[in-house]
Design a protein around this motif. Structure first.
Motif, PDB file in Angstrom:
ATOM      1  N   ILE A 308     -31.754  16.874  26.196  1.00  0.00           N
ATOM      2  CA  ILE A 308     -31.618  16.957  24.734  1.00  0.00           C
ATOM      3  C   ILE A 308     -31.028  15.627  24.293  1.00  0.00           C
ATOM      4  O   ILE A 308     -29.940  15.250  24.730  1.00  0.00           O
ATOM      5  CB  ILE A 308     -30.704  18.137  24.322  1.00  0.00           C
ATOM      6  N   SER A 309     -31.766  14.886  23.479  1.00  0.00           N
ATOM      7  CA  SER A 309     -31.284  13.546  23.105  1.00  0.00           C
ATOM      8  C   SER A 309     -30.269  13.630  21.974  1.00  0.00           C
ATOM      9  O   SER A 309     -29.327  12.849  21.923  1.00  0.00           O
ATOM     10  CB  SER A 309     -32.452  12.646  22.698  1.00  0.00           C
ATOM     11  N   HIS A 310     -30.472  14.588  21.059  1.00  0.00           N
ATOM     12  CA  HIS A 310     -29.579  14.670  19.899  1.00  0.00           C
ATOM     13  C   HIS A 310     -29.182  16.110  19.592  1.00  0.00           C
ATOM     14  O   HIS A 310     -30.047  16.979  19.545  1.00  0.00           O
ATOM     15  CB  HIS A 310     -30.258  14.096  18.653  1.00  0.00           C
ATOM     16  N   VAL A 311     -27.902  16.295  19.379  1.00  0.00           N
ATOM     17  CA  VAL A 311     -27.449  17.543  18.766  1.00  0.00           C
ATOM     18  C   VAL A 311     -27.069  17.179  17.336  1.00  0.00           C
ATOM     19  O   VAL A 311     -26.319  16.224  17.120  1.00  0.00           O
ATOM     20  CB  VAL A 311     -26.224  18.121  19.501  1.00  0.00           C
ATOM     21  N   LYS A 335     -26.538  12.846  32.095  1.00  0.00           N
ATOM     22  CA  LYS A 335     -27.346  12.241  31.049  1.00  0.00           C
ATOM     23  C   LYS A 335     -26.484  11.913  29.825  1.00  0.00           C
ATOM     24  O   LYS A 335     -25.416  12.447  29.653  1.00  0.00           O
ATOM     25  CB  LYS A 335     -28.470  13.191  30.668  1.00  0.00           C
ATOM     26  N   THR A 336     -26.974  11.029  28.979  1.00  0.00           N
ATOM     27  CA  THR A 336     -26.209  10.701  27.784  1.00  0.00           C
ATOM     28  C   THR A 336     -26.907  11.272  26.562  1.00  0.00           C
ATOM     29  O   THR A 336     -28.098  11.559  26.590  1.00  0.00           O
ATOM     30  CB  THR A 336     -26.091   9.173  27.606  1.00  0.00           C
ATOM     31  N   GLY A 337     -26.161  11.441  25.504  1.00  0.00           N
ATOM     32  CA  GLY A 337     -26.750  12.011  24.304  1.00  0.00           C
ATOM     33  C   GLY A 337     -25.985  11.594  23.061  1.00  0.00           C
ATOM     34  O   GLY A 337     -24.926  10.974  23.149  1.00  0.00           O
ATOM     35  N   GLU A 338     -26.523  11.932  21.921  1.00  0.00           N
ATOM     36  CA  GLU A 338     -25.857  11.606  20.665  1.00  0.00           C
ATOM     37  C   GLU A 338     -25.599  12.880  19.880  1.00  0.00           C
ATOM     38  O   GLU A 338     -26.450  13.778  19.855  1.00  0.00           O
ATOM     39  CB  GLU A 338     -26.732  10.682  19.823  1.00  0.00           C
TER      40      GLU A 338
END
Ligand code: AMP
Length: 419
Positions: A308-311, A335-338
């Motif tokens: 999931i890239s963005h919440v 993983k990284t996310g925003e």
């Protein structure tokens, strides 16, 4: 460090390999050995840390020896989604073993669950209500339980399951191993843990702060402009899978519908949907059929979707804890996310609490070229009350085609100083 150190059964190592895990996560490093020794565990770990495998792997190890056909491990979880996710992890990790797992939760017919129990299983993953229901009419026998796991204990208590948990404790043997996991450890939860656990080993991962791999940004906005801001944000941002949170079921449903009309591949996930439709939304999101999932907090518990890239918090959550859980959906494990949060003036007190937990101020940003003046227009035009769809569409057009005519008050890095 690798999984070999735990000397697990080769069939379990094969399951680990099949899932592509190479290095144990910190909670797995701390917990697996202790659980294998048979000790009780008090674990403070948020979702996304790999805690499911931390208890499922040693449970599988225990179950590879001894009799099959009895419920020997009982895992209790607050929501159907989480129960389903844990069952899936047990099935995946135990795929080369003969250990079976059955999930037991309400909202779907009992028949299939009763049938699966009748065929025999060693692991049951259950939500409290249906479990007690089945125990009440002797469809499930808990007298052979050797390991009891209470997962997301704080959430179960928040949801009012404490009396049910106490009832479940009376149905399992007193001589057992108990593993107690909670994302937070307020006094009430600690008291509950103390009353259940025998000489537990405490395992703590992180300081109950949102995952560090996530970058947090606040977008100050008025309530009435949120949808327009969301559309502009989606247009301007390179996103992968996006999880959007709303405060209510109706907003989740309506927002998903509105995004769908704009040809986004989107599904909703909210408590008014049947269990089957919820699962379809989750599966579609996981499999790439949908790019966007619009969810409420309760419905989203236990969504296990990686990448999931963005919440995007369309609405601010009610508590810091809920913020942590939502954000835990991105930046999972390595993983990284925003995380983008739309904040209105009234959200400021909670923002300050979140910043306290994070230990730093969260960046406030204004979306470049966005017509924040839309609010003034909205106020002016309130007398003749245009319908919401018209208003949104016209703002949306402005942003796309005439944004340069509406210069914004921005600092050079597009960050605004205050909400
Ligand atoms: P959990 O905190 O149990 O919900 O796990 C979060 C995610 O991490 C799930 O997608 C797991 O499949 C994944 N995961 C768990 N353990 C590992 C590991 N050792 N290496 C990589 N991914 C993992």
């Amino acid at each position: 460090m690798n999984f070999e150190q735990f000397s697990l059964d080769p069939r379990i190592n094969a399951g680990i390999k099949a899932l592509g895990y190479t290095t144990p996560t910190p909670i797995q490093q701390q917990a697996i050995g202790v659980v294998l020794e048979g000790r009780d565990v008090l674990g403070t770990a948020q979702t996304g840390t790999g805690k499911t495998a931390a208890f499922v792997l040693p449970i599988l190890q225990r179950l590879t020896t001894g009799p099959l056909g009895h419920v020997r491990a009982l895992i209790v979880a607050p929501t159907r989604e989480l129960a389903e996710q844990i069952r899936q992890a047990s099935v995946d990790l135990g795929q080369k073993t003969r250990v079976r797992s059955v999930a037991v939760y309400g909202g779907v017919s009992r028949g299939r669950q009763v049938e699966a129990l009748r065929r025999g299983t060693e692991i049951v993953v259950a939500c409290p209500g249906r479990l007690l229901d089945l125990a009440g009419d002797r469809s499930i026998d808990l007298s052979h339980v050797e390991v009891l796991v209470l997962d997301e204990a704080d959430r179960m208590c928040d949801m009012g399951f404490l009396p049910d948990i106490r009832r479940i404790l009376k149905l399992v043997p007193a001589r057992r191993q108990t593993l107690f996991f909670s994302a937070t450890m307020p006094e009430g939860i600690r008291d509950l843990a103390d009353s259940i656990l025998k000489d537990p080993v405490t395992v703590q991962i992180g300081a109950i702060a949102p995952a560090k791999t996530v970058s947090h940004t606040l977008y100050p906005v008025s309530q009435g402009l949120k949808k327009t801001l969301l559309l502009a944000t989606l247009e301007q941002t390179a996103t992968g899978r996006v999880l959007i949170f709303t405060r209510t079921k109706y907003r989740a449903r309506n927002l998903a519908r509105d995004l769908g009309k704009r040809r986004y591949r989107v599904a909703a996930l909210q408590g008014n949907m049947s269990q089957n439709r919820r699962q379809q939304s989750i599966n579609g999101f996981r499999d790439g059929k949908y790019d966007i999932l619009v969810a409420t907090d309760v419905a989203s518990r236990g969504i296990d979707v990686s990448d999931i890239s963005h919440v995007i918090n369309f609405d601010m959550p009610d508590t810091v804890d809920a913020y942590t859980h939502r954000i835990g959906r991105t930046g999972r494990v390595y993983k990284t996310g925003e995380a983008f949060t739309f904040v209105t003036h009234g959200d400021e007190p909670l923002v300050r609490q979140i910043e306290k937990v994070l230990g730093k101020q969260i960046e406030r940003r204004r979306l470049p070229g966005f017509n924040y003046g839309g609010l003034a227009q909205e106020r002016q035009s309130r007398g003749n009350r245009p319908n919401h769809a018209q208003k949104t569409r016209s703002n949306h057009k402005h942003n796309r085609h005439h944004s340069s005519r509406y210069p914004q008050r921005q600092n050079p890095k597009n960050t605004a100083g205050s909400v």
